[in-house]
Design a protein around this motif. Structure first.
Motif, PDB file in Angstrom:
ATOM      1  N   TRP A 162      -1.645   4.680   5.589  1.00  5.30           N
ATOM      2  CA  TRP A 162      -0.938   5.660   4.730  1.00  5.30           C
ATOM      3  C   TRP A 162      -1.944   6.907   4.643  1.00  5.30           C
ATOM      4  CZ3 TRP A 162       3.602   4.736   5.587  1.00  5.30           C
ATOM      5  CH2 TRP A 162       3.949   3.543   5.407  1.00  5.30           C
ATOM      6  N   LYS A 163      -3.249   6.907   4.770  1.00  4.41           N
ATOM      7  CA  LYS A 163      -4.232   8.012   4.671  1.00  4.41           C
ATOM      8  C   LYS A 163      -3.939   9.060   5.857  1.00  4.41           C
ATOM      9  CE  LYS A 163      -8.992   9.107   5.177  1.00  4.41           C
ATOM     10  NZ  LYS A 163      -9.749   9.113   4.083  1.00  4.41           N
ATOM     11  N   LYS A 188      -6.782   9.277  -1.088  1.00  7.38           N
ATOM     12  CA  LYS A 188      -7.042   8.241  -1.951  1.00  7.38           C
ATOM     13  C   LYS A 188      -6.288   7.031  -1.461  1.00  7.38           C
ATOM     14  CE  LYS A 188      -6.744  10.976  -6.172  1.00  7.38           C
ATOM     15  NZ  LYS A 188      -5.754  11.662  -7.249  1.00  7.38           N
ATOM     16  N   SER A 189      -5.647   6.982  -0.030  1.00 11.09           N
ATOM     17  CA  SER A 189      -5.244   6.011   0.117  1.00 11.09           C
ATOM     18  C   SER A 189      -5.630   5.245   1.218  1.00 11.09           C
ATOM     19  CB  SER A 189      -3.708   6.400   0.911  1.00 11.09           C
ATOM     20  OG  SER A 189      -2.693   6.633   0.056  1.00 11.09           O
ATOM     21  N   SER A 209       0.820   4.178  -2.794  1.00 10.62           N
ATOM     22  CA  SER A 209       0.539   5.519  -2.489  1.00 10.62           C
ATOM     23  C   SER A 209       1.749   6.373  -3.029  1.00 10.62           C
ATOM     24  CB  SER A 209       0.614   5.704  -0.713  1.00 10.62           C
ATOM     25  OG  SER A 209      -0.661   5.189  -0.353  1.00 10.62           O
ATOM     26  N   LYS A 269       0.891  -1.213  -0.049  1.00  7.78           N
ATOM     27  CA  LYS A 269       0.058   0.102  -0.089  1.00  7.78           C
ATOM     28  C   LYS A 269       0.812   1.222   0.179  1.00  7.78           C
ATOM     29  CE  LYS A 269      -4.096  -1.965   2.240  1.00  7.78           C
ATOM     30  NZ  LYS A 269      -4.893  -2.033   3.465  1.00  7.78           N
ATOM     31  N   CYS A 321       0.252  15.616  -1.089  1.00  2.00           N
ATOM     32  CA  CYS A 321       0.154  14.759   0.008  1.00  2.00           C
ATOM     33  C   CYS A 321      -1.272  14.689   0.482  1.00  2.00           C
ATOM     34  CB  CYS A 321       1.083  15.012   1.227  1.00  2.00           C
ATOM     35  SG  CYS A 321       2.927  14.900   1.038  1.00  2.00           S
ATOM     36  N   VAL A 347      -3.014  12.520  -2.229  1.00  2.00           N
ATOM     37  CA  VAL A 347      -2.816  11.128  -2.020  1.00  2.00           C
ATOM     38  C   VAL A 347      -3.465  10.650  -0.594  1.00  2.00           C
ATOM     39  CG1 VAL A 347      -0.759   9.355  -1.240  1.00  2.00           C
ATOM     40  CG2 VAL A 347      -0.598  11.402  -3.087  1.00  2.00           C
TER      41      VAL A 347
END
Length: 172
Positions: A68-69, A63-64, A38, A34, A57, A60
């Protein structure tokens, strides 16, 4: 009857404990995969979209998947609210605070920390090289994680069951 139910509970609980411990070996490769995905989105935003890093950032992060979000949203927030003087400081803060509950090893986090030192400090061609390098390094870390998974996942599941059987033998 009561002894049988107690024995079954001991076996089930120790087996579940083994499954729980072994799950960390299957989650780590997924988290690395993941991260690579990302970072590919981040590369697209920065190199091809010429999006400023705080907004890249943020995009991203939207969408992560977790963790990672949270990571990319924290980097974006740190930069947009000017909590830190540099991207590297904002990046390191996100590593420390957003990845506490992740299954990444210290080597994985150090790789990410090193990437935070070089991102945004050069032209697009150099950035492409940095992204290409981290992809190769993440691929290597993912391979190591898959090897650990293959070695340890089955062992911990079996050990959980055998621990329950040993406890049962001792009690009977």
């Amino acid at each position: 009857m009561l002894k049988g139910i107690g024995a079954l509970l001991i076996i089930i609980s120790s087996s579940l404990l083994g499954i729980l411990i072994s799950s960390k070996y299957s989650i780590r490769p997924k988290e690395i995969r993941k991260l690579r995905f990302s970072l590919q989105m981040l590369e697209t935003e920065i190199v091809y979209g010429s999006t400023p890093i705080p907004y890249a950032c943020y995009n991203v992060g939207c969408k992560s998947d977790k963790p990672w979000k949270d990571f990319f949203m924290r980097v974006s927030e740190n930069l947009l609210k000017r909590k830190f003087f540099s991207l590297e400081e904002a990046w390191n803060d996100a590593i420390v605070n957003s990845l506490k509950n992740s299954y990444l090893t210290s080597a994985d986090k150090e790789l990410l920390r090193n990437f935070g030192r070089v991102i945004g400090k050069s032209d697009t061609e150099d950035q492409k090289k940095h992204f290409k390098l981290i992809y190769a390094q993440l691929e290597h870390h993912e391979k190591i994680a898959e090897d650990e998974k293959a070695r340890n996942e089955k062992m911990y599941k079996s050990m959980g069951f055998l621990l329950g059987a040993a406890i049962l033998i001792i009690l009977v």
